[in-house]
Design a protein around this motif. Structure first.
Motif, PDB file in Angstrom:
ATOM      1  N   TYR A 260       0.825  -1.208   0.000  1.00  0.00           N
ATOM      2  CA  TYR A 260       0.000   0.000   0.000  1.00  0.00           C
ATOM      3  C   TYR A 260       0.860   1.260   0.000  1.00  0.00           C
ATOM      4  N   ASN A 261       2.104   1.148   0.480  1.00  0.00           N
ATOM      5  CA  ASN A 261       3.007   2.306   0.470  1.00  0.00           C
ATOM      6  C   ASN A 261       3.269   2.798  -0.952  1.00  0.00           C
ATOM      7  N   ASN A 264      -1.125   2.590  -2.989  1.00  0.00           N
ATOM      8  CA  ASN A 264      -2.157   3.527  -2.551  1.00  0.00           C
ATOM      9  C   ASN A 264      -1.784   4.129  -1.202  1.00  0.00           C
ATOM     10  N   GLN A 266      -2.309   6.892   0.182  1.00  0.00           N
ATOM     11  CA  GLN A 266      -3.331   7.664   0.880  1.00  0.00           C
ATOM     12  C   GLN A 266      -4.120   6.784   1.846  1.00  0.00           C
ATOM     13  N   LEU A 267      -4.257   5.509   1.508  1.00  0.00           N
ATOM     14  CA  LEU A 267      -4.949   4.585   2.407  1.00  0.00           C
ATOM     15  C   LEU A 267      -4.173   4.383   3.705  1.00  0.00           C
ATOM     16  N   ARG A 269      -2.417   6.676   5.257  1.00  0.00           N
ATOM     17  CA  ARG A 269      -2.731   7.832   6.097  1.00  0.00           C
ATOM     18  C   ARG A 269      -4.153   7.749   6.650  1.00  0.00           C
ATOM     19  N   HIS A 270      -5.078   7.311   5.825  1.00  0.00           N
ATOM     20  CA  HIS A 270      -6.456   7.149   6.295  1.00  0.00           C
ATOM     21  C   HIS A 270      -6.517   6.144   7.430  1.00  0.00           C
ATOM     22  N   GLU A 273      -5.208   7.624  10.632  1.00  0.00           N
ATOM     23  CA  GLU A 273      -6.210   8.491  11.265  1.00  0.00           C
ATOM     24  C   GLU A 273      -7.231   7.671  12.049  1.00  0.00           C
TER      25      GLU A 273
END
Length: 323
Positions: A260-261, A264, A266-267, A269-270, A273
């Motif tokens: 995922y790095n 994608n 952004q996933l 970071r999501h 969070e």
């Protein structure tokens, strides 16, 4: 600076050496980080053995997740860019992959809220789509990866069954929230799961073990269940009988979190969070069973490799660590 280095592949306790080395210089798009705590992962042992999917050039410094301080004083968590891993005074990381450390967690806990919890979140939510009211089975439920999955499963509203090896680990799994704990050393895992579920089986299996654990998973997964393959801590990579998956209508889901790095980010970071929010309200809290000083790092990696640890071991910078 001081750093643990691996000059040849083998068992961690034999090939890791504490040495005085030059401070790493960040490359383009990277940042220099002062390590506050480094968490030990099973892949650190695989790196030492030369068995990990990533093979950094020798010599290299292990340590795949850290809580650290940036040059401008921010407290962050990161996955260091090998060969400059986290078992050192300083590490480097890709700037885009540096995340804010959750305020609710201390340095050791923050370091542990990364790979294991991200893997658990992606495995249970992104891949298996775990729903409230479903039943989740977690293999190695007292380990670092397992305890993360147990906590995330409970936070999602699932009934969680934990499989462990030994009475001490069974007690830990119960403390982490398992609704049922099965000691594979003294109980028949398949029979116990079927009895607990009225013969139906479990909706999701989280398997970081492989080998016999995977075989057990295929016998207890329910109709339209999902088996999430996370790793092979047993050392045995199973060969799935796909006709069996067809007959029982279950899914076999692979999970390589590191992809995922690049695929994608952004996933990532999501997910962070979401994990930070869960930590803030106390729904998840990494189990750090030991906090050790840097000279004890090689022994810690070896014990993780041998499967005798509970939760996570963190190596703390400075002299304030206590076993």
């Amino acid at each position: 600076m001081q750093a643990w280095q691996v000059h040849e592949n083998g068992e961690p306790s034999k090939v890791m050496r504490l040495a005085e080395v030059e401070q790493p210089v960040p490359g383009e798009g990277q940042v220099l980080l002062k390590v506050r705590a480094a968490n030990i992962n099973f892949p650190d042992a695989l790196l030492c053995r030369g068995q990990y999917q990533v093979k950094p050039p020798l010599p290299f410094t292990p340590g795949l997740e850290i809580c650290a301080e940036t040059e401008d004083g921010r407290r962050v968590i990161a996955t260091p860019a090998l060969p400059h891993g986290g078992l050192a005074e300083y590490a480097v990381a890709d700037a885009a992959a540096v995340l804010p450390a959750p305020e609710a967690l201390d340095d050791a806990e923050a370091a542990a809220l990364h790979i294991g919890y991200q893997t658990g979140w992606f495995g249970l939510h992104r891949r298996a789509a775990l729903q409230a009211g479903e039943t989740l089975l977690v293999h190695a439920a007292a380990g670092g990866v397992g305890t993360a999955a147990v906590q995330l499963g409970k936070a999602a509203g699932a009934t969680v069954i934990g499989v462990v090896g030994g009475a001490d680990k069974a007690a830990v799994a119960r403390e982490q929230g398992c609704d049922l704990v099965i000691d594979r050393r003294s109980e028949d895992v398949v029979a116990a799961v079927k009895e607990a579920t009225g013969g139906r089986g479990v909706d999701v299996v989280y398997d970081p073990v492989g080998g016999q654990a995977y075989t057990q998973s295929t016998k207890v997964v329910a109709f339209e269940g999902r088996i999430v393959v996370v790793g092979f801590a047993s050392g045995t990579i199973p060969s799935p009988a796909l006709n069996h998956a067809l007959v029982k209508n279950y899914s076999i889901l692979g999970l390589h979190w590191g992809l995922y790095n690049t695929k994608n980010p952004q996933l990532i970071r999501h997910c962070h969070e979401q994990l930070t929010e869960l930590a803030a309200r106390g729904a998840v809290k990494p189990l750090v069973s030991e906090r050790v000083a840097p000279p004890a790092a090689a022994d810690a990696v070896q014990r993780v490799a041998d499967g005798v640890t509970i939760g996570r071991i963190a190596v703390l910078a400075g002299a304030g660590a206590a076993v």
